[in-house]
Scaffold this active site. Structure first.
Site, short mmCIF file in Angstrom:
data_model
loop_
_atom_site.label_atom_id
_atom_site.label_comp_id
_atom_site.label_asym_id
_atom_site.label_seq_id
_atom_site.Cartn_x
_atom_site.Cartn_y
_atom_site.Cartn_z
N GLY A 167 0.73 -0.95 0.18
CA GLY A 167 0.29 0.38 -0.07
C GLY A 167 1.10 1.63 0.54
O GLY A 167 1.64 1.43 1.01
N GLY B 74 -0.77 4.54 0.00
CA GLY B 74 -1.39 5.19 0.91
C GLY B 74 -0.25 5.98 2.06
O GLY B 74 1.29 5.89 1.75
N PHE B 75 -1.30 7.19 2.70
CA PHE B 75 -0.01 7.19 3.59
C PHE B 75 0.80 6.85 4.79
O PHE B 75 1.84 6.83 4.96
CB PHE B 75 -1.07 8.68 4.71
CG PHE B 75 -1.91 9.79 4.00
CD1 PHE B 75 -0.65 11.04 3.06
CD2 PHE B 75 -3.09 9.86 3.23
CE1 PHE B 75 -1.33 11.63 2.58
CE2 PHE B 75 -3.27 11.42 2.41
CZ PHE B 75 -2.52 11.73 2.64
N VAL C 98 -1.52 -7.25 -4.23
CA VAL C 98 -1.32 -8.79 -3.38
C VAL C 98 -2.76 -9.17 -3.40
O VAL C 98 -3.82 -8.90 -2.57
CB VAL C 98 -0.78 -8.37 -1.54
CG1 VAL C 98 -1.07 -9.49 -0.79
CG2 VAL C 98 0.24 -7.52 -2.27
N GLU D 294 -18.31 17.18 2.32
CA GLU D 294 -17.98 17.98 1.05
C GLU D 294 -18.98 17.80 -0.15
O GLU D 294 -18.58 19.38 -0.88
CB GLU D 294 -16.10 17.18 1.24
CG GLU D 294 -16.01 17.86 1.91
CD GLU D 294 -14.57 16.49 2.17
OE1 GLU D 294 -14.57 15.79 1.78
OE2 GLU D 294 -13.28 17.54 3.17
N ASP E 212 -5.91 3.35 7.87
CA ASP E 212 -7.18 2.54 8.09
C ASP E 212 -7.37 1.33 8.16
O ASP E 212 -8.76 0.78 8.39
CB ASP E 212 -7.76 2.64 6.61
CG ASP E 212 -8.14 4.69 6.60
OD1 ASP E 212 -7.78 5.26 8.00
OD2 ASP E 212 -8.42 5.21 5.59
#
Lengths: 435, 435
Positions: free
Chosen positions: B12, B14-15, B80, B172, B301
């Site tokens: 991953g 991501g962050f 994966v 949003e 997450d």
């Protein structure tokens, strides 16, 4: 709308259709502009989206937005499936019909595979934003596949890029591909050297950019070779499949083949009962009207016309704009009760093509020809200037300034059509790698 | 790579994954970062791509490019499909396997439909760039369909937008939708008034932004209503189909329903043999390692953890970054021969959510709360600052500056998945319109 006023239906929001509609802003006529896309596309820079230099939004603007201030225009998102010139009616895919008093058919052209439609799946062309996204995905994922490949043969096939057709689009694609391989992707891979990628430009004719004088074709070929492009002229591809292509009897493994060769006119041309040329373009009257159907005009890439000076009108953006404006002038005359059949005369401001970083060729009327960095700056200025909308121009300039100083291509993101791993899972070799 | 050094596989980009890899730049370890996308996505601004305010390239950067300077990282595009913690091996969809000494699973979460997967087709969620493009297409084409509709009922259904879930993303989306309808599309249609569009924000719980203090939830609801959003709290949707939704027994015709409610963790969490929570998140040890598998960590997450202060770590970008860096610290200690099990402690810099033009809420640690224009500027500054890459920041600022002064949304182009007319032909009423 006031039914008292005559109704002009414009099919296609490209340069011809859009410029015609704008030129009638103050005319006493109601205009419906039909397009199957919601945006006007600045096609001359589409190759930059395909090569991740620009984002879709940088070169496209919503037709509604462009025309929002022009109250006599209604933009209609829809696909025209039928034209009944006798009944003066256009029918849309969603079942609606539009009655017209005047009609402009400017639905352009798409790419053709010379009767080999089965090549389309393996050698995508470049006409729409969707096409550009497909090309971008194919190009960027090819390097990923090469990085993941386990055998040299597979790696080389993924690192071989063939562009078929050496017109302006093919030259732009090949030049930019070489730039990406040698500069943009530098240091980003661990198992391959992107600079080892082979970029081939294949042309059936004797020279690249055949619409330019031979001297500039030679300059262009030289500049392409300097960028690392193999220029292969003089014979056409005989076969294309998922693994490569055959040319002159020789089989070449190339996982990425891009199509920039044939052009086929929009099928709508055939619905006008007018003579067509081999590419399906409508052979229009000198005033751009359809023979025997004076209230129907064809403009842009869908029209073919040889002028009084025996020169054909080229299939370029400026010609399309001029045709659109010409049709608007004739319609305005008819609104005033005059029958104006002034022949269309293409005003040639010059012809140019870009090849890559600081490489281009320019052919100005009156014999002025130049190439190289100066031609590139000239090309850049002209294209940024003609991009619709101040904002786009500014952002495009910024992106290019940035790309020029860093070689970065900010739009290098892959999405759409199942996404990268979908493609990967399908095409990567099924074997195990021990770490 | 040198096989002498230990190998960390990060799943991953991501962050969590990206920040962990970067924090190990100088460590004596080889890192393979696997992601099924070629880019790192700045998810907090994904709603701006979905609402055509930003282009994909503005909020995403190629992982290879971000990490090109870090020689101990190999970026691997791939999906994966299996994790064998006993054999210390990860298997990919393309058949390859990666052996690891340390593993970080940071594959995040996607949206969940509470057991109603059939809703997915009618109420798309927002997690990836593909999702954003799907939402953009649905939103922009809904107004086109309304313009083409022939009966009031159909028109109203196309002009009704329902956002399910009033967390930050839902808020949003709803706020921006109201802005688009009332300002961006002004004067662009001839047969409909986009400002008449209904934008509904549906929340099963008692208030919007439930992760914020009640006072700010009230402020947010008030700001949403000022933007023209109907805020419907206190009961969940019972049914969603192509024509609308049912809630509290009431049937509402809404052609555009967007999903911002449920979250489901990546399926990879279930492959670790560790306890999961109801959303499928891995219940990690205080140090973020997997129970009984000390060389496997979970961050972002996909991880769920209640800290010593009884506060759960929130599923936000700053928490993911901090988790990634924490894992890097523990791994570095282990490389040095120390066994470091320091518990992860979330450093709360504050929580914020934007609602629309000049509308946001900010909840700072220490009880400082504010909302409105000041909160919006605060939010804007923070998000632009945290966007990866100087260029992106600059362009995003420009786009927002432009959008702020003109309400224009430059990325309002529809492409992908068959294109507009494909959708149109399928869904527009089959009847004839006389002009």
């Amino acid at each position: 709308m006031e039914r008292s006023r005559p109704h002009l239906v414009v099919i296609g929001g490209g340069f011809a259709g859009l410029w015609c509609a704008r030129a009638l802003a103050s005319a006493a006529i109601e205009i419906t502009l039909v397009d199957r896309a919601n945006h006007h596309l600045f096609q001359p820079l589409l190759y930059q989206v395909a090569t991740a230099g620009l984002s879709a939004g940088d070169i496209a603007a919503p037709l509604r937005h462009i025309l929002s201030g022009q109250r006599n225009v209604t933009v209609r998102l829809g696909e025209v499936v039928g034209i009944d010139a006798a009944a003066q009616r256009v029918s849309l895919a969603d079942g609606m019909t539009l009655a017209y008093d005047h009609l402009l058919v400017a639905s352009g052209a798409t790419h053709a595979y010379f009767g080999h439609d089965e090549w389309a799946a393996h050698a995508p062309g470049l006409k729409t934003l969707d096409d550009a996204m497909t090309l971008r995905r194919r190009i960027l994922l090819a390097f990923e596949q090469a990085e993941n490949a386990n055998d040299d043969a597979g790696r080389d096939a993924w690192l071989t890029f063939a562009v078929v057709g050496a017109g302006p689009t093919g030259v732009e694609l090949a030049g930019t591909l070489a730039e990406i391989a040698r500069h943009t992707l530098k240091n980003e891979f661990r198992r391959i050297d992107p600079a080892r990628a082979r970029v081939q430009l294949i042309e059936a004719g004797p020279r690249v950019l055949s619409s330019f004088p031979p001297a500039l074709s030679d300059k262009a070929a030289a500049q392409l070779q300097r960028l690392g492009v193999q220029v292969l002229t003089g014979s056409a591809v005989q076969h294309i499949d998922a693994d490569g292509y055959t040319r002159g009897g020789e089989r070449v493994r190339a996982k990425t083949v891009l199509w920039a060769a044939g052009v086929a006119a929009s099928p709508l041309g055939a619905m006008l009962g007018a003579p067509l040329d081999r590419a399906g373009r409508v052979q229009v009257q000198p005033d751009l009207s359809v023979p025997a159907v004076p209230n129907v005009f064809v403009a842009g890439d869908l029209a073919t016309l040889t002028q009084a000076n025996d020169k054909p009108v080229p299939g370029v953006a400026p010609a399309a704009k001029q045709m659109g404006v010409h049709v608007a002038t004739l319609i305005r005359a008819r609104l005033a009760g005059r029958s104006d059949n002034t022949p269309f005369v293409y005003r040639d401001w010059g012809n140019m093509a870009t090849i890559g970083r600081m490489a281009a060729v320019v052919d100005m009327p009156g014999g002025l020809k130049f190439s190289g960095a100066m031609a590139w700056w000239f090309w850049l200025a002209a294209h940024v200037f003609f991009l619709i909308g101040f904002r786009n121009r500014l952002v495009v300039l910024m992106n290019w300034g940035w790309a020029y100083t860093t070689y970065a291509r900010h739009a290098r993101v892959v999405f759409g059509s199942g996404g990268p791993t979908h493609d990967l899972a399908q095409s990567a070799p099924q074997q195990t790698q021990q770490r």
